[in-house]
Design an enzyme around this catalytic site. Structure first.
Site, PDB file in Angstrom:
ATOM      1  CG  ASN A 112      56.871  44.774 -29.391  1.00 26.66           C
ATOM      2  OD1 ASN A 112      56.200  43.858 -29.593  1.00 26.66           O
ATOM      3  ND2 ASN A 112      57.605  44.670 -28.134  1.00 26.66           N
ATOM      4  N   GLY A 113      53.689  45.641 -30.256  1.00 26.55           N
ATOM      5  CA  GLY A 113      52.619  46.075 -29.386  1.00 26.55           C
ATOM      6  C   GLY A 113      51.199  45.812 -30.337  1.00 26.55           C
TER       7      GLY A 113
ATOM      8  CD  GLU B  59      58.582  23.313 -18.204  1.00 31.93           C
ATOM      9  OE1 GLU B  59      57.551  23.784 -18.274  1.00 31.93           O
ATOM     10  OE2 GLU B  59      59.534  23.777 -18.930  1.00 31.93           O
TER      11      GLU B  59
ATOM     12  CD1 TRP C 150      55.288  35.406 -32.795  1.00 34.25           C
ATOM     13  CD2 TRP C 150      53.696  36.597 -32.087  1.00 34.25           C
ATOM     14  NE1 TRP C 150      54.372  34.579 -32.476  1.00 34.25           N
ATOM     15  CE2 TRP C 150      53.137  35.068 -31.911  1.00 34.25           C
ATOM     16  CE3 TRP C 150      52.690  37.559 -31.696  1.00 34.25           C
ATOM     17  CZ2 TRP C 150      52.327  34.593 -31.396  1.00 34.25           C
ATOM     18  CZ3 TRP C 150      51.448  37.212 -31.031  1.00 34.25           C
ATOM     19  CH2 TRP C 150      51.271  35.771 -30.888  1.00 34.25           C
TER      20      TRP C 150
ATOM     21  NE  ARG D 142      60.994  41.615 -28.058  1.00 37.96           N
ATOM     22  CZ  ARG D 142      60.380  41.625 -26.925  1.00 37.96           C
ATOM     23  NH1 ARG D 142      61.213  41.201 -25.865  1.00 37.96           N
ATOM     24  NH2 ARG D 142      59.377  42.297 -26.548  1.00 37.96           N
TER      25      ARG D 142
ATOM     26  CE  LYS E 281      60.242  24.220 -22.565  1.00 37.68           C
ATOM     27  NZ  LYS E 281      60.035  24.727 -21.128  1.00 37.68           N
TER      28      LYS E 281
ATOM     29  CG  HIS F 234      39.350  10.428 -11.949  1.00 36.17           C
ATOM     30  ND1 HIS F 234      38.306   9.956 -10.932  1.00 36.17           N
ATOM     31  CD2 HIS F 234      40.442  10.566 -11.102  1.00 36.17           C
ATOM     32  CE1 HIS F 234      38.840   9.609  -9.872  1.00 36.17           C
ATOM     33  NE2 HIS F 234      39.891   9.841  -9.855  1.00 36.17           N
TER      34      HIS F 234
ATOM     35  CD  GLU G 175      58.106  25.771 -25.433  1.00 37.01           C
ATOM     36  OE1 GLU G 175      58.723  25.485 -24.336  1.00 37.01           O
ATOM     37  OE2 GLU G 175      57.444  26.816 -25.812  1.00 37.01           O
TER      38      GLU G 175
ATOM     39  CE  LYS H 245      63.406  33.046 -23.331  1.00 35.31           C
ATOM     40  NZ  LYS H 245      62.970  31.855 -22.757  1.00 35.31           N
TER      41      LYS H 245
ATOM     42  CB  CYS I  36      57.578  42.608 -32.719  1.00 31.46           C
ATOM     43  SG  CYS I  36      55.982  42.067 -33.652  1.00 31.46           S
TER      44      CYS I  36
HETATM   45  O1  M6R Z   1      58.843  35.579 -19.645  1.00 36.65           O
HETATM   46  P1  M6R Z   1      57.674  34.783 -18.849  1.00 36.65           P
HETATM   47  O2  M6R Z   1      58.393  33.843 -17.899  1.00 36.65           O
HETATM   48  O3  M6R Z   1      56.671  35.473 -18.202  1.00 36.65           O
HETATM   49  O4  M6R Z   1      56.995  33.770 -19.974  1.00 36.65           O
HETATM   50  C1  M6R Z   1      56.041  33.009 -19.724  1.00 36.65           C
HETATM   51  C2  M6R Z   1      55.963  31.922 -20.889  1.00 36.65           C
HETATM   52  O5  M6R Z   1      55.359  32.662 -22.124  1.00 36.65           O
HETATM   53  C3  M6R Z   1      56.977  30.841 -21.187  1.00 36.65           C
HETATM   54  O6  M6R Z   1      57.328  30.320 -20.064  1.00 36.65           O
HETATM   55  C4  M6R Z   1      56.569  29.810 -22.083  1.00 36.65           C
HETATM   56  O7  M6R Z   1      55.691  29.328 -21.937  1.00 36.65           O
HETATM   57  C5  M6R Z   1      57.799  29.275 -22.537  1.00 36.65           C
HETATM   58  N1  M6R Z   1      57.832  29.124 -24.103  1.00 36.65           N
HETATM   59  C6  M6R Z   1      57.991  27.905 -22.349  1.00 36.65           C
HETATM   60  O8  M6R Z   1      59.076  27.356 -22.810  1.00 36.65           O
END
Ligand code: M6R
Length: 607
Positions: A101-102, A483, A75, A27, A487, A506, A490, A602, A2
């Site tokens: 937020n929290g 990675e 969120w 966020r 990507k 395996h 997501e 984010k 949030c």
């Molecule tokens: O802010 P941070 O690097 O700690 O965030 C970690 C993950 O939440 C972040 O890398 C997330 O996996 C991204 N959405 C990846 O694109």
């Protein structure tokens, strides 16, 4: 997660707040709302869905003149993402509204107590419990400041919270514990917000609020207090040097694309000031007073975790330091074994990821020094670590992290060189070659990125019907495979698995069939012949392959995607954007919401 914002100033508050929410929408974007006081009435306007829904609703309303107000973009954690659970929440008396937020972990027992006192609730959220608790404790003989402080003493969990009182329409109260909150100090106007871009268009003067601090602000004044004792605290104002443009799309269709294309500049910025005058050795003065660890434990999540896995290879081979890389959400609930000579490296773009913070706090409790590798100045990781290396990527707005990983990899390279030299485990010629290679990277990448994008665009139509992908790599390319898969998942919602190429046989190889393509990282390194053997095994099962490779790659695959070859591990910096652009173009082609993928936010400030 949030995003919250509060504004007390001289401008009409609603447009300022909505603009701030736009910069915080990364966020969370399940619902949004604003609150302000006008004609002696509290107005709360909320809408389910993205901020644009709220804007439509506001457009149909009268013009608002209020110069103080709150905003929230959600969120969802507790309660469905519907309007009744959207913030701001108010107490039934209608005098107070709150954005949060929290997570209030003990909201159920608190709610029960309030229900027994005859209070009724409009939402399923934990946040509404907090505003009702404040209202309950706010009796005629105590001030709202005292009631706010008292209520927060009853709360377990995390919060960045801001409060508006109908009887004092130009004042905001806000507090934080384990969720980010900053004060923006302007001229005749002040802000509180979850992140700097929310008010960057108005001021660059920022006060970083710490946990257990509460601030009271009006257009002309602000004062920070200790939340529990209400003792006034002296706070320093920091001047942010970010360019406002850095938090804008700057002509690009999406933040993600802009941030991918910013990587040449990010590499230059990461190197600036970190090499000696003659560009022969790395200088990391923030580490000069820290002992070199006998063992390094890297703690991170998501993309930052992948960066840590990549760094492990260089730190072990160049600096001879044993490295363990841990997913923070697992690490925090194990009983990790710490030695006094260990060091924790917490990697986080945002510096606010709850699991990463918990991991570093656990290590601190055991007396182990924590080094932060973090992008956001003043974030919790940056403040709580014994020492911080800032990654200089600039604000990263896209939920899918791209340039931040690039910056983390540059800094991990420099760290391995720096410790390798201090430990005398690294031949000088390797350090010189890496530095020369790093310095030449921005130019090579700059000219290569448009071509990479075109290649990604050409490939996508043929692969857009795939429902699953493998991403395979070995050595340094293994974290890249993870990675690349992350990507794609997501932002395009296509299932993808990143695998160590040698591990396929395996079990996972059972999945290979013509409709399950493989994206192979087949760069020209000492493991290439092994990778090729694994790809041949894929071909033997009729699997289609896209190979990201260097000129001269010998295997005949469906698509050989050639990228220029640079020095050793630095090839990563050309492979990474190719993976990012492939995922980006796939998501665009499939019509997905690139910058705000479903179910994500984010910065993950909850467990
Ligand atoms: O802010 P941070 O690097 O700690 O965030 C970690 C993950 O939440 C972040 O890398 C997330 O996996 C991204 N959405 C990846 O694109």
């Amino acid at each position: 997660m949030c995003g919250i914002i509060g504004y007390a100033g001289h401008r009409p508050a609603v447009p300022v707040i909505v603009e701030g929410l736009k910069r915080l929408e990364y966020r969370g974007y399940d619902s949004a709302g604003v609150a302000f006081i006008q004609h002696k009435a509290m107005h709360v306007i909320r809408a389910e869905g993205k901020l644009s829904e709220l804007e439509c609703r506001l457009n149909g309303c009268e013009v608002f003149h209020a110069t103080t107000g709150l905003g929230h973009t959600r969120w969802a954690t507790h309660g469905l993402p519907v309007e009744r659970n959207a913030h701001p929440h108010r107490d039934p008396g209608g005098r107070l509204v709150l954005v949060h937020n929290g997570i209030i972990e003990n909201y159920l027992p608190l709610k029960e107590q309030l229900l027994k006192k005859g209070r009724t609730f409009q939402s399923e959220t934990d946040s509404e419990v907090l505003v009702q608790l404040i209202a309950e404790l706010w009796t005629p003989d105590i001030s709202l400041l005292q009631a706010f402080s008292e209520a927060l003493k009853h709360v377990d969990g995390t919060y960045a919270v801001a409060l508006l009182n109908m009887d004092d329409p130009n004042r905001i109260w806000a507090a934080r514990k384990s969720s980010p909150l900053l004060l923006g100090v302007g001229v005749g106007e002040n802000f509180v917000a979850s992140d700097i871009p929310a008010f960057l268009g108005y001021t660059r003067d920022v006060v970083f609020l710490e946990d257990n601090e509460l601030v009271e602000l009006s257009p002309m004044d602000w004062q920070v207090y200790d939340t529990a004792t209400l003792e006034p605290l002296e706070k320093e104002i920091h001047h942010i040097t970010w360019d406002f443009q850095a938090a804008q799309k700057g002509g690009y269709r999406h933040f993600m694309l802009k941030e991918i294309f910013e990587q040449p500049t990010v590499i230059s910025n990461c190197l600036a000031g970190r090499l000696d005058a003659k560009n022969r050795t790395v200088s990391l003065p923030e580490l000069d007073n820290l002992d070199i660890p006998e063992q390094l434990q890297i703690v991170a999540c998501g993309t930052s975790y992948h960066a840590g896995l990549w760094g492990q290879y260089l730190l072990e081979s160049w600096a001879g330091i044993p490295v363990r890389v841990e997913i923070a959400s697992e690490f925090r609930y194990r009983s990790p074994i710490f030695k006094p000579t260990d060091m924790i490296l917490a990697i986080s773009q945002s510096g606010e990821t709850a699991d990463t913070l918990a991991g570093m706090r656990l290590a601190k409790e055991h007396g182990v020094p924590v080094l932060g590798l973090c992008n956001v100045v003043g974030s919790s990781v940056a403040r709580e670590a014994a020492s911080v290396i800032h990654t200089q990527a600039g604000p990263e707005i896209s939920v899918a992290s791209t340039k931040a990983m690039c910056s983390q990899l540059v800094l991990l390279t420099l760290l391995a060189l720096y410790w390798g030299r201090r430990k005398q485990t690294l031949p000088q010629h390797v350090e010189s070659s890496v530095i020369a290679g790093l310095l030449s990277l921005p130019q090579i990448l700059e000219s290569e990125l448009p071509r990479m994008r075109s290649t990604a665009q050409e490939l996508i139509p043929e692969y857009s019907t795939a429902r699953s992908f493998f991403y395979l790599g070995r050595g340094l390319a293994f974290p890249l495979a993870l990675e690349g898969a992350l990507k794609l998942k997501e932002i395009s919602y296509i299932h993808a698995e990143g695998y160590a190429a040698g591990e396929m046989k395996h079990g996972p190889i059972a999945l290979i069939e013509p409709e399950f393509p493989t994206f192979a990282l087949a760069l020209n390194d000492e493991l290439l012949s092994k990778t090729i053997s694994n790809l041949v095994e894929v071909q033997a099962r009729n699997g289609k392959i896209i190979s990201l490779c260097h000129p001269g790659f010998g295997l005949d695959v469906e698509h050989a995607w050639e990228i220029p070859q640079v020095y050793g591990p630095l090839n990563t910096f050309l492979a990474l954007p190719a993976l990012q652009l492939f995922a980006y173009e796939m998501a665009v082609y499939l019509g997905k919401d690139v910058d705000q993928p479903r179910n994500l936010a984010k910065s993950v400030t909850v467990e």
